[in-house]
Design an enzyme around this catalytic site. Structure first.
Site, PDB file in Angstrom:
ATOM      1  N   ARG A 134       0.842  -1.202   0.000  1.00 18.34           N
ATOM      2  CA  ARG A 134       0.000   0.000   0.000  1.00 18.34           C
ATOM      3  C   ARG A 134       0.873   1.246   0.000  1.00 18.34           C
ATOM      4  NH1 ARG A 134      -1.550   2.965   4.787  1.00 18.34           N
ATOM      5  NH2 ARG A 134      -3.272   4.413   4.387  1.00 18.34           N
ATOM      6  N   ARG A 176      -6.209  19.798   8.268  1.00 17.55           N
ATOM      7  CA  ARG A 176      -4.983  19.781   9.069  1.00 17.55           C
ATOM      8  C   ARG A 176      -4.635  21.181   9.567  1.00 17.55           C
ATOM      9  NH1 ARG A 176      -1.793  15.218   9.086  1.00 17.55           N
ATOM     10  NH2 ARG A 176      -2.463  13.568   7.658  1.00 17.55           N
TER      11      ARG A 176
END
Length: 573
Positions: A134, A176
């Site tokens: 991944r 964020r």
């Protein structure tokens, strides 16, 4: 040797002849206690092998009259012996750090990062048990990810008996905090402000990268930093700022992930950066997209339509991690090729006590619809810095395996952890040991609703019952992966050896529970291909001489058969 063929009428299948008898009872009625009661037809086979074949012609052509052939009880392996044999085989590899020697059914997804992005480490991860590599697009750039893709492809080209699939995980619409010149220590009761103004980074205020942040939060909302490592309650807000009070303090660093408990950001699920990353995946022919913060099925349809326009055969795995996705769970999974239980953000946006219940429900739903399911986040979190796992983490892996997940995933453990190889080996041995305690025969009762109009589903069911009864592995030949995936979701007790002449199909099947994908060129002659496949399995030590295997010929695209004819054969190697 004589060839033995058993013929079953299509009307006798519990999937095609509903009755008032519970389906669970009908399943168990298929397991004969005495084979002498079966009707068998004797034929001669020029290949000197014993074959039991269950064959159905959808056009219901005339059949020969059967004769009763006596079969002794010794011909039927006892179920208890098969379970003990499975446990003995698994126990030989339970040593914590040993190299895998027994086929594990549950697959392992490893996130590749600074700790593992070299040729040596990718080779070692594959040997330790990695099935899917991944790439987290939240970190790194296309050049670093290109390096990893090239290394995985190099491994696949060199490996004769293993294959690694490639998964690209989109960043998604993450909220964020901005950059800070140095970490800020927050204490309970302290006031702290988040602002949509750019470039702010002080001891009591920091920027947020999301312009609608002020509109998305309300007074009284609980704001979580890094999934709950710190928490703040919203006290007031202005046009451009949200004023909070620290509830649980800690060290606030730059670019920390922010969640609002019980709410999802009103950002699109696929951002401009995500589309660039998706195009990068198309160019590199990755196998899977894990799509972050999917809220509804429209996102999945949009991505699938784009992939279709590109002529890209890439499967879409939505990550279930936002509060908005839960009411749309059924439609999201129905539109997709599977789902990932992303427990980190899921536990931030929803009460943490809901996460294990949602995990179980998502796994159940995916299995009932014939879709792949991955359990992710915090599975061996402590092994990022410690060489051994906590006992709770070991139990977490075992629960995911017992609930029926196709794969379990490692994130920071292999991306930037100190002990990536040990983490994979722990996941391998715990999964393998847990699988040895699971008896075969359990079938998703509602799987038939997803594919009820297809003959192959009935054959997958019967092949599974035959595998569980005789204790055999299964062999299937596929060009699309359809039949191997269908067999996987019935969870037969034996390994599913899926032979394919398509490299992309071989890689994709690496994700599915119980499937051992093998690349092999198909001959025009069926018997020649069957013989080559069995020889290959024997040479690689996957089957032994004298062992029985069930060979399944079914699926959407016929190979060496008429469209209307499907069959299952049991052959002696």
């Amino acid at each position: 040797m004589a060839q033995v063929v058993a013929t079953r009428s299509i009307h006798s299948s519990p999937l095609t002849n509903p009755s008032s008898t519970p389906l669970h009872s009908q399943f168990h009625s298929l397991k004969p206690s005495n084979f002498a009661s079966k009707l068998l037809i004797r034929k001669t086979n020029g290949n000197n092998c014993v074959r039991v074949s269950v064959s159905i012609n959808a056009r219901r052509s005339a059949r020969a009259e059967p004769e009763v052939v006596p079969v002794t009880p010794a011909d039927v392996p006892k179920a208890d012996d098969e379970i003990l044999n499975l446990q003995e085989r698994a126990d030989t590899s339970v040593s914590m750090w040993s190299k895998p020697t027994v086929k594990r059914k549950t697959k392992i997804v490893c996130t590749i990062g600074p700790s593992t992005n070299t040729r040596e480490m990718i080779w070692k991860l594959a040997e330790a048990g990695m099935n899917v590599a991944r790439m987290n697009m939240s970190h790194g750039d296309h050049a670093s990810h290109q390096k990893v893709i090239d290394l995985v492809k190099e491994y696949n080209a060199q490996s004769k008996d293993n294959v690694i699939a490639i998964m690209l995980d989109t960043k998604g619409p993450e909220v964020r905090s901005g950059d800070l010149p140095q970490p800020v220590m927050l204490s309970p009761g302290q006031e702290f402000t988040f602002t949509i103004k750019r470039g702010v980074g002080t001891a009591d205020c920091v920027s947020v990268n999301y312009d609608d942040f002020v509109n998305d939060v309300d007074v009284g909302d609980m704001l979580l930093v890094d999934g709950g490592m710190m928490s703040l309650v919203v006290k007031s807000k202005t046009e451009d700022s949200v004023n909070c009070e620290v509830v649980d303090g800690g060290e606030l660093k730059s670019r920390r992930h922010l969640n609002v408990r019980g709410k999802s950001a009103t950002l699109p699920s696929i951002t401009e950066k995500d589309w660039d990353d998706i195009k990068f995946g198309v160019d590199n022919k990755v196998d899977f997209y894990a799509v972050s913060f999917v809220k509804d099925a429209a996102v999945v349809h949009e991505l699938k339509n784009y992939l279709k326009s590109c002529g890209a055969d890439i499967h879409v795995i939505p990550k279930i991690e936002s509060a908005d996705s839960i009411p749309n769970l059924h439609s999201i999974i129905a539109a997709s090729d599977g789902a990932m239980v992303a427990r980190g953000d899921l536990g931030a946006e929803l009460p943490v006590e809901e996460v294990p219940l949602l995990q179980e429900e998502i796994i159940r739903l995916c299995r009932s619809m014939g879709k792949a399911v991955i359990v992710a986040t915090n599975m061996l979190e402590s092994m990022i810095v410690h060489p051994t796992p906590t006992r709770a983490e070991v139990s977490d892996i075992a629960i995911a395996v017992r609930e029926g997940a196709d794969a379990v995933m490692l994130s920071g453990e292999t991306a930037h952890g100190k002990f990536p190889l040990k983490a994979v080996k722990v996941m391998h041995t715990v999964s393998l040991r847990t699988e040895a305690t699971i008896t075969g025969g359990e079938t998703p009762l509602s799987l038939g609703q997803a594919l009820k109009n297809h003959m192959s589903e009935m054959f997958a069911f019967h092949a599974t019952m035959m595998s569980n009864t005789l204790g055999t592995s299964l062999v299937v030949f596929t060009r699309t992966g359809f039949m191997a995936i269908l067999l996987s979701h019935y969870r037969p007790s034996g390994t599913i050896f899926a032979f394919t002449n398509e490299k992309t199909v071989q890689q994709r099947l690496a994700l599915y529970q119980g499937v051992s994908p093998i690349y092999m060129q198909f001959s025009d002659d069926a018997e020649e291909t069957f013989a080559d496949a069995l020889t290959l399995l024997q040479e690689q030590g996957m089957v032994k001489k004298g062992e029985q295997i069930a060979l399944v010929q079914s699926g959407r695209q016929p190979i060496w058969r008429y469209q209307s004819t499907h069959n299952i054969q049991v052959r002696k190697v």
